[in-house]
Each structure stands twice: as structure tokens, then as C-alpha cells.
Write a protein that holds these residues in place. Structure first.
Motif, PDB file in Angstrom:
ATOM      1  N   GLU A 152      11.841   5.482   4.826  1.00  0.00           N
ATOM      2  CA  GLU A 152      13.176   5.746   4.303  1.00  0.00           C
ATOM      3  C   GLU A 152      13.164   5.472   2.807  1.00  0.00           C
ATOM      4  OE1 GLU A 152      16.400   3.886   6.383  1.00  0.00           O
ATOM      5  OE2 GLU A 152      15.330   4.032   8.300  1.00  0.00           O
ATOM      6  N   PHE A 153      13.793   6.349   2.045  1.00  0.00           N
ATOM      7  CA  PHE A 153      13.921   6.163   0.596  1.00  0.00           C
ATOM      8  C   PHE A 153      15.330   5.692   0.279  1.00  0.00           C
ATOM      9  CE2 PHE A 153      10.454   9.192   1.001  1.00  0.00           C
ATOM     10  CZ  PHE A 153       9.514   8.650   0.144  1.00  0.00           C
ATOM     11  N   MET A 154      15.411   4.676  -0.574  1.00  0.00           N
ATOM     12  CA  MET A 154      16.707   4.094  -0.955  1.00  0.00           C
ATOM     13  C   MET A 154      16.760   3.978  -2.472  1.00  0.00           C
ATOM     14  SD  MET A 154      18.162   3.202   1.999  1.00  0.00           S
ATOM     15  CE  MET A 154      19.369   2.010   1.508  1.00  0.00           C
ATOM     16  N   LEU A 155      17.956   4.137  -3.017  1.00  0.00           N
ATOM     17  CA  LEU A 155      18.161   4.006  -4.455  1.00  0.00           C
ATOM     18  C   LEU A 155      18.281   2.532  -4.825  1.00  0.00           C
ATOM     19  CD1 LEU A 155      18.624   5.537  -7.119  1.00  0.00           C
ATOM     20  CD2 LEU A 155      21.071   5.433  -6.623  1.00  0.00           C
TER      21      LEU A 155
ATOM     22  N   ILE B 103      11.485   2.357   1.052  1.00  0.00           N
ATOM     23  CA  ILE B 103      10.931   2.486  -0.290  1.00  0.00           C
ATOM     24  C   ILE B 103      12.098   2.588  -1.260  1.00  0.00           C
ATOM     25  CG2 ILE B 103       9.511   3.884  -1.828  1.00  0.00           C
ATOM     26  CD1 ILE B 103       8.017   4.859   0.688  1.00  0.00           C
ATOM     27  N   PHE B 104      12.181   1.610  -2.162  1.00  0.00           N
ATOM     28  CA  PHE B 104      13.261   1.574  -3.135  1.00  0.00           C
ATOM     29  C   PHE B 104      12.798   2.244  -4.420  1.00  0.00           C
ATOM     30  CE2 PHE B 104      14.125  -1.791  -0.174  1.00  0.00           C
ATOM     31  CZ  PHE B 104      15.497  -1.709   0.010  1.00  0.00           C
ATOM     32  N   VAL B 105      13.614   3.181  -4.907  1.00  0.00           N
ATOM     33  CA  VAL B 105      13.276   3.935  -6.112  1.00  0.00           C
ATOM     34  C   VAL B 105      14.399   3.812  -7.134  1.00  0.00           C
ATOM     35  CG1 VAL B 105      11.819   5.606  -4.902  1.00  0.00           C
ATOM     36  CG2 VAL B 105      14.243   6.101  -5.231  1.00  0.00           C
ATOM     37  N   SER B 106      14.022   3.960  -8.377  1.00  0.00           N
ATOM     38  CA  SER B 106      14.955   4.028  -9.488  1.00  0.00           C
ATOM     39  C   SER B 106      14.910   5.457 -10.020  1.00  0.00           C
ATOM     40  CB  SER B 106      14.522   3.043 -10.569  1.00  0.00           C
ATOM     41  OG  SER B 106      15.323   3.192 -11.722  1.00  0.00           O
TER      42      SER B 106
ATOM     43  N   ILE C 112       0.833  -1.200   0.000  1.00  0.00           N
ATOM     44  CA  ILE C 112       0.000   0.000   0.000  1.00  0.00           C
ATOM     45  C   ILE C 112       0.868   1.251   0.000  1.00  0.00           C
ATOM     46  CG2 ILE C 112      -1.633   1.349   1.400  1.00  0.00           C
ATOM     47  CD1 ILE C 112      -2.830  -1.403   2.274  1.00  0.00           C
ATOM     48  N   ILE C 113       1.899   1.242   0.827  1.00  0.00           N
ATOM     49  CA  ILE C 113       2.782   2.404   0.917  1.00  0.00           C
ATOM     50  C   ILE C 113       3.541   2.607  -0.391  1.00  0.00           C
ATOM     51  CG2 ILE C 113       4.856   3.283   2.068  1.00  0.00           C
ATOM     52  CD1 ILE C 113       3.627   2.175   4.689  1.00  0.00           C
ATOM     53  N   ALA C 114       3.984   1.538  -1.036  1.00  0.00           N
ATOM     54  CA  ALA C 114       4.660   1.661  -2.334  1.00  0.00           C
ATOM     55  C   ALA C 114       3.727   2.286  -3.366  1.00  0.00           C
ATOM     56  CB  ALA C 114       5.139   0.294  -2.817  1.00  0.00           C
ATOM     57  N   HIS C 115       2.485   1.854  -3.391  1.00  0.00           N
ATOM     58  CA  HIS C 115       1.502   2.412  -4.325  1.00  0.00           C
ATOM     59  C   HIS C 115       1.276   3.900  -4.059  1.00  0.00           C
ATOM     60  CE1 HIS C 115      -2.028   2.545  -6.905  1.00  0.00           C
ATOM     61  NE2 HIS C 115      -2.663   3.151  -5.914  1.00  0.00           N
ATOM     62  N   GLU C 116       1.098   4.248  -2.791  1.00  0.00           N
ATOM     63  CA  GLU C 116       0.876   5.650  -2.430  1.00  0.00           C
ATOM     64  C   GLU C 116       2.116   6.494  -2.708  1.00  0.00           C
ATOM     65  OE1 GLU C 116      -1.930   7.168  -1.655  1.00  0.00           O
ATOM     66  OE2 GLU C 116      -3.056   5.287  -1.712  1.00  0.00           O
ATOM     67  N   ALA C 117       3.304   5.924  -2.496  1.00  0.00           N
ATOM     68  CA  ALA C 117       4.544   6.655  -2.785  1.00  0.00           C
ATOM     69  C   ALA C 117       4.642   6.966  -4.273  1.00  0.00           C
ATOM     70  CB  ALA C 117       5.758   5.847  -2.325  1.00  0.00           C
ATOM     71  N   ALA C 118       4.275   6.004  -5.114  1.00  0.00           N
ATOM     72  CA  ALA C 118       4.318   6.224  -6.560  1.00  0.00           C
ATOM     73  C   ALA C 118       3.384   7.365  -6.957  1.00  0.00           C
ATOM     74  CB  ALA C 118       3.950   4.942  -7.296  1.00  0.00           C
ATOM     75  N   GLN C 119       2.187   7.387  -6.390  1.00  0.00           N
ATOM     76  CA  GLN C 119       1.246   8.466  -6.703  1.00  0.00           C
ATOM     77  C   GLN C 119       1.761   9.814  -6.207  1.00  0.00           C
ATOM     78  OE1 GLN C 119      -2.506   7.178  -5.033  1.00  0.00           O
ATOM     79  NE2 GLN C 119      -3.098   6.250  -6.983  1.00  0.00           N
ATOM     80  N   PHE C 120       2.286   9.834  -4.984  1.00  0.00           N
ATOM     81  CA  PHE C 120       2.799  11.065  -4.400  1.00  0.00           C
ATOM     82  C   PHE C 120       3.963  11.612  -5.224  1.00  0.00           C
ATOM     83  CE2 PHE C 120       5.768  13.248  -1.562  1.00  0.00           C
ATOM     84  CZ  PHE C 120       4.945  14.214  -1.010  1.00  0.00           C
ATOM     85  N   ILE C 121       4.911  10.750  -5.585  1.00  0.00           N
ATOM     86  CA  ILE C 121       6.082  11.183  -6.346  1.00  0.00           C
ATOM     87  C   ILE C 121       5.672  11.681  -7.724  1.00  0.00           C
ATOM     88  CG2 ILE C 121       8.198  10.366  -7.458  1.00  0.00           C
ATOM     89  CD1 ILE C 121       8.533   8.523  -4.939  1.00  0.00           C
TER      90      ILE C 121
ATOM     91  N   SER D 258      14.125  14.598 -13.608  1.00  0.00           N
ATOM     92  CA  SER D 258      14.466  13.177 -13.582  1.00  0.00           C
ATOM     93  C   SER D 258      13.181  12.365 -13.453  1.00  0.00           C
ATOM     94  CB  SER D 258      15.406  12.855 -12.418  1.00  0.00           C
ATOM     95  OG  SER D 258      14.776  13.125 -11.188  1.00  0.00           O
ATOM     96  N   LEU D 259      13.296  11.112 -13.783  1.00  0.00           N
ATOM     97  CA  LEU D 259      12.180  10.179 -13.649  1.00  0.00           C
ATOM     98  C   LEU D 259      12.435   9.338 -12.408  1.00  0.00           C
ATOM     99  CD1 LEU D 259       9.636   8.782 -14.748  1.00  0.00           C
ATOM    100  CD2 LEU D 259      11.161   7.291 -16.052  1.00  0.00           C
ATOM    101  N   ILE D 260      11.564   9.449 -11.413  1.00  0.00           N
ATOM    102  CA  ILE D 260      11.683   8.679 -10.179  1.00  0.00           C
ATOM    103  C   ILE D 260      10.590   7.622 -10.199  1.00  0.00           C
ATOM    104  CG2 ILE D 260      11.698   8.738  -7.666  1.00  0.00           C
ATOM    105  CD1 ILE D 260      12.329  11.764  -7.889  1.00  0.00           C
ATOM    106  N   THR D 261      10.992   6.357 -10.136  1.00  0.00           N
ATOM    107  CA  THR D 261      10.056   5.247 -10.181  1.00  0.00           C
ATOM    108  C   THR D 261      10.165   4.428  -8.906  1.00  0.00           C
ATOM    109  OG1 THR D 261      10.364   5.123 -12.573  1.00  0.00           O
ATOM    110  CG2 THR D 261       9.348   3.216 -11.511  1.00  0.00           C
ATOM    111  N   VAL D 262       9.039   4.159  -8.269  1.00  0.00           N
ATOM    112  CA  VAL D 262       9.039   3.301  -7.095  1.00  0.00           C
ATOM    113  C   VAL D 262       9.163   1.860  -7.565  1.00  0.00           C
ATOM    114  CG1 VAL D 262       7.696   2.485  -5.113  1.00  0.00           C
ATOM    115  CG2 VAL D 262       7.689   4.919  -5.711  1.00  0.00           C
ATOM    116  N   ILE D 263      10.179   1.158  -7.059  1.00  0.00           N
ATOM    117  CA  ILE D 263      10.418  -0.232  -7.427  1.00  0.00           C
ATOM    118  C   ILE D 263       9.664  -1.161  -6.480  1.00  0.00           C
ATOM    119  CG2 ILE D 263      12.168  -2.027  -7.729  1.00  0.00           C
ATOM    120  CD1 ILE D 263      12.343   0.274  -9.759  1.00  0.00           C
TER     121      ILE D 263
END
Length: 102
Positions: free
Chosen positions: A95-98, A55-58, A20-29, A37-42
């Protein structure tokens, strides 16, 4: 041998909360990030029995990764506010991680 937490009720709850948090993070970002840049939640991963979510992002281009992570760090409180209004979850530390798949 450590137990498989994904089979326990608590492990399933942590995994569902992470989804749920990954989905919401994608919408928020998508709504808040700029166009440099293009930030994608992985994915998101529950850590410390659900007390933290990583939360891992690309980021593309990769040269913008540092700036993108700095942006996400600055927006962490705003994202927590977003989660408060869009979910009924107990809010963990975010926490956000690459994760550019390297």
C-alpha cells in the motif's frame, strides 16, 4: 503492555523486509515515474505481522499528490513483479501512503 516486536526475530525480519522493499520502491519509482512531480520514498512499515507493507512517499509539488498516488496504485502489480525479480522475499500486500511531513 505489548511486546516490542523490533526485538523479536520476527520483528527484525519484518523491519528488514520493509527496508528492502523501501529501497526497491525508490528504484522502481525513479525508473517508472514521469517528470511532472517528484515522488520520494520516505519509509516502509510492516503491518499485520508482515502481511502488508505500507510505503510512505512524499510528493512535490503537493498539488500533484493525488495524481502521484493514483499512478502508484496503478503500478502496484508492476511493482510486485519488480519485487519478485529483484528480491527473494515473501511478497506482502503493498500500500502506498502520502507522508509529506505535515
Amino acid at each position: 503492555m505489548t511486546p516490542d516486536r523490533s526485538r523479536s526475530p520476527r520483528g527484525k525480519q519484518d523491519n528488514r523486509a520493509a527496508e528492502i522493499i523501501a529501497h526497491e520502491a525508490a528504484q522502481f519509482i525513479a525508473r517508472e515515474a514521469g517528470t511532472e512531480s517528484l515522488i520520494t520514498v520516505i519509509r516502509a512499515q510492516s503491518v499485520a505481522h508482515g502481511d502488508r507493507i505500507m510505503i510512505f512517499v512524499s510528493v512535490f509539488p503537493i498539488e500533484k499528490a493525488r495524481a502521484a498516488l493514483a499512478f502508484l496504485e496503478r503500478q502496484r502489480e508492476a511493482f510486485s513483479d519488480h519485487l519478485k525479480t529483484h528480491t527473494k522475499l515473501r511478497l506482502p500486500r503493498i500500500e502506498f501512503m502520502l507522508d509529506n511531513g505535515e
